[in-house]
Design a protein around this motif. Structure first.
Motif, PDB file in Angstrom:
ATOM      1  N   SER A 175       0.660  -1.280  -0.040  1.00 31.96           N
ATOM      2  CA  SER A 175      -0.049  -0.040  -0.141  1.00 31.96           C
ATOM      3  C   SER A 175       0.755   1.165   0.171  1.00 31.96           C
ATOM      4  CB  SER A 175      -1.112   0.007   1.193  1.00 31.96           C
ATOM      5  OG  SER A 175      -0.129  -0.078   2.367  1.00 31.96           O
ATOM      6  N   THR A 179       0.854   4.184  -2.894  1.00 35.84           N
ATOM      7  CA  THR A 179       0.520   5.681  -2.466  1.00 35.84           C
ATOM      8  C   THR A 179       1.917   6.400  -3.158  1.00 35.84           C
ATOM      9  OG1 THR A 179      -0.413   5.125  -0.416  1.00 35.84           O
ATOM     10  CG2 THR A 179       0.470   7.302  -0.873  1.00 35.84           C
ATOM     11  N   GLU A 182       1.463   6.542  -7.233  1.00 32.45           N
ATOM     12  CA  GLU A 182       0.498   7.346  -7.364  1.00 32.45           C
ATOM     13  C   GLU A 182       1.050   8.785  -7.238  1.00 32.45           C
ATOM     14  OE1 GLU A 182      -4.410   8.478  -6.437  1.00 32.45           O
ATOM     15  OE2 GLU A 182      -3.198   7.101  -5.158  1.00 32.45           O
ATOM     16  N   TYR A 199      -4.164  -5.553  -6.893  1.00 29.19           N
ATOM     17  CA  TYR A 199      -4.219  -3.989  -6.456  1.00 29.19           C
ATOM     18  C   TYR A 199      -4.868  -2.996  -7.456  1.00 29.19           C
ATOM     19  CZ  TYR A 199      -1.705  -4.985  -2.091  1.00 29.19           C
ATOM     20  OH  TYR A 199      -1.472  -5.579  -1.119  1.00 29.19           O
ATOM     21  N   GLN A 202      -8.714  -2.681  -7.668  1.00 26.53           N
ATOM     22  CA  GLN A 202      -9.431  -2.232  -6.757  1.00 26.53           C
ATOM     23  C   GLN A 202     -10.198  -0.799  -7.076  1.00 26.53           C
ATOM     24  OE1 GLN A 202      -6.299  -2.369  -3.460  1.00 26.53           O
ATOM     25  NE2 GLN A 202      -7.944  -2.968  -2.361  1.00 26.53           N
ATOM     26  N   ASP A 203     -11.432  -0.546  -6.475  1.00 29.64           N
ATOM     27  CA  ASP A 203     -12.137   0.432  -7.212  1.00 29.64           C
ATOM     28  C   ASP A 203     -11.409   1.760  -6.943  1.00 29.64           C
ATOM     29  OD1 ASP A 203     -14.158  -1.090  -7.732  1.00 29.64           O
ATOM     30  OD2 ASP A 203     -15.362  -0.662  -5.541  1.00 29.64           O
ATOM     31  N   GLU A 204     -10.763   2.209  -5.782  1.00 25.78           N
ATOM     32  CA  GLU A 204      -9.907   3.222  -5.608  1.00 25.78           C
ATOM     33  C   GLU A 204      -8.601   3.449  -6.495  1.00 25.78           C
ATOM     34  OE1 GLU A 204      -8.457   0.593  -2.282  1.00 25.78           O
ATOM     35  OE2 GLU A 204     -10.155   1.042  -3.573  1.00 25.78           O
ATOM     36  N   HIS A 205      -8.273   2.276  -7.032  1.00 29.47           N
ATOM     37  CA  HIS A 205      -7.255   2.383  -8.208  1.00 29.47           C
ATOM     38  C   HIS A 205      -7.333   2.394  -9.573  1.00 29.47           C
ATOM     39  CE1 HIS A 205      -4.788   0.809  -4.330  1.00 29.47           C
ATOM     40  NE2 HIS A 205      -4.784   2.083  -4.426  1.00 29.47           N
ATOM     41  N   LYS A 206      -8.662   1.883  -9.752  1.00 28.54           N
ATOM     42  CA  LYS A 206      -9.205   1.971 -11.166  1.00 28.54           C
ATOM     43  C   LYS A 206      -8.832   2.795 -12.265  1.00 28.54           C
ATOM     44  CE  LYS A 206     -12.714  -1.421 -10.492  1.00 28.54           C
ATOM     45  NZ  LYS A 206     -14.255  -1.920 -10.520  1.00 28.54           N
ATOM     46  N   LYS A 208      -5.806   4.157 -12.672  1.00 34.27           N
ATOM     47  CA  LYS A 208      -4.578   4.810 -12.423  1.00 34.27           C
ATOM     48  C   LYS A 208      -3.227   4.155 -12.755  1.00 34.27           C
ATOM     49  CE  LYS A 208      -6.678   6.835  -8.314  1.00 34.27           C
ATOM     50  NZ  LYS A 208      -6.509   7.084  -6.750  1.00 34.27           N
TER      51      LYS A 208
END
Length: 274
Positions: A175, A179, A182, A199, A202-206, A208
């Motif tokens: 994680s 970070t 990103e 990883y 995951q919804d928060e990373h789609k 990216k």
């Protein structure tokens, strides 16, 4: 005298019954027994324990399918966390019936445990930002900052063999690397492509991140079990073959890795048979 013998026999039967119930195991699934399966709790896409206590991921789907073929409903499965360093210990102590946890089959590990499978072929790869165009091969990392977890064999493989001038940044968990990736603090993250895809999905990373698609190593994931248990090995292998034949394997891959655009290998041939 006969009565005392009968009573002793009855008592012995009760003891044996209680012992069998306590041990559980994989020999039969009559609905009353449980089966204990080791998985990762912290790998999205493979084995993840969600905040509401559910378990998701490709390894979870494979383990659930195998358990069902052994005679156990999903409610009969007791999930146990299987960190990488503890997998052989969990099996040798009898804490689990089998382990499905991104468990690469190696000769060293086969000295301590047996494997069924393999059920998945992964490769070491790089995760990069979706707009990254300057990294197309491992050597491109010589001028880049590479992130992985502390002690990762994947990172050392790149550092020692493929891109010795890479600036290696080791973190306590993936994680932190994500970070950093990103926020453009690091340029790439390395480990098995299946883990990276999990990883990225995951919804928060789609949207990216993307996989570089370099296939830097071959990692055959197997199901770990007690060394020499050829009976259970055969049953698991039969279950894995059936999972592929009825397309449940393909569905599990798409469900868990699809959002990352992951191009998986076909289901591997079963090789662990003794």
């Amino acid at each position: 005298m006969k009565l005392r013998k009968a009573s002793a026999a009855a008592a012995a039967a009760v003891v044996l019954s209680l012992t069998a119930t306590a041990c559980g195991g994989s020999d039969s699934g009559d609905g009353d027994e449980k089966i204990t399966v080791g998985i990762k709790f912290d790998q999205p896409g493979l084995g993840l324990k969600t905040p509401d206590g559910e378990f998701t991921g490709f390894d979870v789907d494979v383990a659930t399918y195998v358990a069902k073929e052994l005679g156990y409903d999903e409610k009969d499965i007791e999930w146990k966390e299987a960190p990488s360093a503890e997998r052989e210990n969990l099996i040798s102590r009898g804490d689990v019936d089998f382990i499905v946890a991104s468990y690469s089959i190696t000769d060293e590990r086969k000295e301590k445990v047996s494997f069924a499978g393999p059920y998945f072929l992964a490769h070491q790869d790089l995760l990069i930002r979706a707009d990254e165009t300057s990294i197309t091969k491992a050597e491109d990392l010589n001028s880049k900052k590479l992130c992985s977890v502390t002690g990762s064999t994947s990172a050392q493989n790149v550092k020692n063999e493929l891109a010795p001038k890479a600036d290696l940044d080791e973190q306590g968990g993936y994680s932190q690397c994500l970070t950093g990736l990103e926020n453009k603090v690091v340029d790439a993250l390395t480990t098995d492509d299946a883990i990276l895809a999990g990883y990225a999905a995951q919804d928060e990373h789609k949207g990216k991140f993307k996989l570089a698609g370099l296939s830097l190593s071959d990692e055959n994931y197997g199901i770990g079990l007690k060394k020499g248990d050829t009976e259970l090995q055969k049953k698991i292998n039969d279950a894995l073959k059936k999972m592929v034949e009825d397309d449940s394997w393909d569905k599990a891959v798409k469900d868990n890795f699809g959002p990352a655009g992951y191009k998986n290998e076909p289901a591997p041939e079963i090789t662990e048979t003794s």
